[in-house]
Design a protein around this motif. Structure first.
Motif, mmCIF file in Angstrom:
data_model
loop_
_atom_site.group_PDB
_atom_site.id
_atom_site.type_symbol
_atom_site.label_atom_id
_atom_site.label_comp_id
_atom_site.label_asym_id
_atom_site.label_seq_id
_atom_site.Cartn_x
_atom_site.Cartn_y
_atom_site.Cartn_z
ATOM 1 N N LYS A 42 0.845 -1.206 0.000
ATOM 2 C CA LYS A 42 0.000 0.000 0.000
ATOM 3 C C LYS A 42 0.875 1.249 0.000
ATOM 4 O O LYS A 42 0.597 2.220 -0.718
ATOM 5 C CB LYS A 42 -0.908 -0.021 1.233
ATOM 6 C CG LYS A 42 -1.925 1.103 1.272
ATOM 7 C CD LYS A 42 -2.851 0.952 2.466
ATOM 8 C CE LYS A 42 -3.895 2.070 2.493
ATOM 9 N NZ LYS A 42 -4.813 1.926 3.656
ATOM 10 N N LEU A 43 1.958 1.213 0.781
ATOM 11 C CA LEU A 43 2.879 2.347 0.827
ATOM 12 C C LEU A 43 3.580 2.533 -0.522
ATOM 13 O O LEU A 43 3.740 3.662 -0.998
ATOM 14 C CB LEU A 43 3.916 2.112 1.925
ATOM 15 C CG LEU A 43 4.946 3.227 2.143
ATOM 16 C CD1 LEU A 43 4.262 4.534 2.508
ATOM 17 C CD2 LEU A 43 5.943 2.828 3.227
ATOM 18 N N GLU A 44 3.973 1.416 -1.148
ATOM 19 C CA GLU A 44 4.610 1.480 -2.472
ATOM 20 C C GLU A 44 3.683 2.151 -3.483
ATOM 21 O O GLU A 44 4.123 2.984 -4.290
ATOM 22 C CB GLU A 44 4.960 0.069 -2.956
ATOM 23 C CG GLU A 44 6.124 -0.568 -2.233
ATOM 24 C CD GLU A 44 6.282 -2.039 -2.594
ATOM 25 O OE1 GLU A 44 5.518 -2.528 -3.468
ATOM 26 O OE2 GLU A 44 7.145 -2.702 -2.010
ATOM 27 N N ARG A 45 2.399 1.780 -3.442
ATOM 28 C CA ARG A 45 1.434 2.373 -4.382
ATOM 29 C C ARG A 45 1.261 3.869 -4.128
ATOM 30 O O ARG A 45 1.165 4.665 -5.062
ATOM 31 C CB ARG A 45 0.084 1.660 -4.278
ATOM 32 C CG ARG A 45 0.089 0.251 -4.848
ATOM 33 C CD ARG A 45 -1.318 -0.273 -5.029
ATOM 34 N NE ARG A 45 -2.035 -0.401 -3.771
ATOM 35 C CZ ARG A 45 -2.011 -1.489 -2.997
ATOM 36 N NH1 ARG A 45 -1.292 -2.546 -3.363
ATOM 37 N NH2 ARG A 45 -2.682 -1.530 -1.881
ATOM 38 N N ALA A 46 1.248 4.249 -2.847
ATOM 39 C CA ALA A 46 1.089 5.662 -2.492
ATOM 40 C C ALA A 46 2.282 6.479 -2.972
ATOM 41 O O ALA A 46 2.122 7.583 -3.509
ATOM 42 C CB ALA A 46 0.929 5.795 -0.980
ATOM 43 N N VAL A 47 3.478 5.934 -2.812
ATOM 44 C CA VAL A 47 4.694 6.624 -3.257
ATOM 45 C C VAL A 47 4.705 6.751 -4.779
ATOM 46 O O VAL A 47 5.024 7.812 -5.325
ATOM 47 C CB VAL A 47 5.957 5.867 -2.763
ATOM 48 C CG1 VAL A 47 7.215 6.439 -3.424
ATOM 49 C CG2 VAL A 47 6.070 5.958 -1.246
ATOM 50 N N ALA A 95 3.603 14.246 -9.282
ATOM 51 C CA ALA A 95 4.673 15.250 -9.304
ATOM 52 C C ALA A 95 5.156 15.498 -10.729
ATOM 53 O O ALA A 95 5.468 16.627 -11.119
ATOM 54 C CB ALA A 95 5.828 14.802 -8.406
ATOM 55 N N HIS A 96 5.215 14.432 -11.539
ATOM 56 C CA HIS A 96 5.645 14.556 -12.926
ATOM 57 C C HIS A 96 4.583 15.221 -13.798
ATOM 58 O O HIS A 96 4.901 15.862 -14.807
ATOM 59 C CB HIS A 96 5.985 13.183 -13.519
ATOM 60 C CG HIS A 96 7.280 12.634 -13.019
ATOM 61 N ND1 HIS A 96 8.489 13.249 -13.283
ATOM 62 C CD2 HIS A 96 7.577 11.540 -12.282
ATOM 63 C CE1 HIS A 96 9.463 12.549 -12.721
ATOM 64 N NE2 HIS A 96 8.941 11.506 -12.095
#
Length: 244
Positions: A229-234, A241-242
């Motif tokens: 879940k954290l990986e997806r959020a990052v 940002a891009h």
């Protein structure tokens, strides 16, 4: 206590029953793949490696079957887990004292990570890839008690052996980790004999190292899902940002 009484009863029952491994059903394998990779968050490469190693397959119900083997690769049973619902169990005739689901090379291992279930072993592997070496084996003991035969195999490695008790963050898991150890200057492994109901305890001398790792969440799979879940959020944050 009750856990060791159950362990002996399971041994006696397995000895009486003929092992009946479920038929391999390749056409049901996609359900197992989807369950493990999507629902459980386990890396596809790890799932495919275990399938290729004949350690994991699908039965006629589309359940995930985790094969129990000894160090030589001989099969002594399996555990199964439904991919829909919460049903799970042991295959008839499974002998937990002689074979286990494991990831790695049990014969060459020097570091032995003990978990409570096959999905915990797979999840632990994914979470700790940077620490895992060719001499690491991750073993599911299919419960919170560790068979005497497995402890003896580990102790026989000598001073090079390292045990990591990687049980779940709950009362059963924490008690399991403490129950098999007693400190005598060095560690000794405690295992109840077959007549443990009368209170007999066998001390297995152990010259290696011992570590305890308890999951942050309820179990190692919950830790893995939290990491995913954290990986997806990052990833989403980087994408936005891009775009801006």
């Amino acid at each position: 206590g009750d856990v060791y009484k159950r362990q002996v009863e399971e041994k006696e029952t397995a000895a009486k029953l003929e092992l009946k491994m479920p038929t391999v059903r390749p056409e049901k394998l996609d359900a197992v793949r989807t369950y493990l990779t999507v629902t459980r968050g386990i890396s596809p490469d790890l799932v495919e490696a275990e399938i290729a190693n004949n350690a994991l397959y699908a039965n006629g119900f589309g359940s995930a079957v985790s094969v129990h083997r000894d160090a030589e690769g001989s099969v002594y049973g399996a555990t199964w887990r439904a991919t829909k619902g919460t049903l799970r169990g042991n295959v008839t005739g499974t002998d937990k004292s002689r074979g286990w689901f494991y990831i790695g090379d049990l014969k060459a291992a020097r570091t032995f990570v003990l978990t409570e279930a096959p999905i915990e072993s797979l999840s632990y592997y994914d979470l700790h890839r940077v620490e895992i070496t060719p001499e690491t084996v991750i073993i599911s003991v299919s419960g919170s008690s560790t068979p005497k035969e497995l402890l003896e195999r580990i102790a026989a490695v000598g001073e090079e052996a390292k045990i990591v008790f990687a049980f779940n963050k709950d009362a059963a898991g924490e008690k399991a980790a403490m129950r098999v150890l007693e400190k005598y200057g060095r560690f000794s492994l405690l295992s109840h004999k077959a007549d443990h109901i009368a209170g007999a305890i066998e001390v297995i001398p152990f010259a290696g190292r011992v570590e305890f790792k308890i999951s942050k969440e309820g179990d190692w799979n919950e830790d893995l899902l939290a990491a995913r879940k954290l990986e997806r959020a990052v990833s989403y944050t980087h994408l936005r940002a891009h775009e801006t």
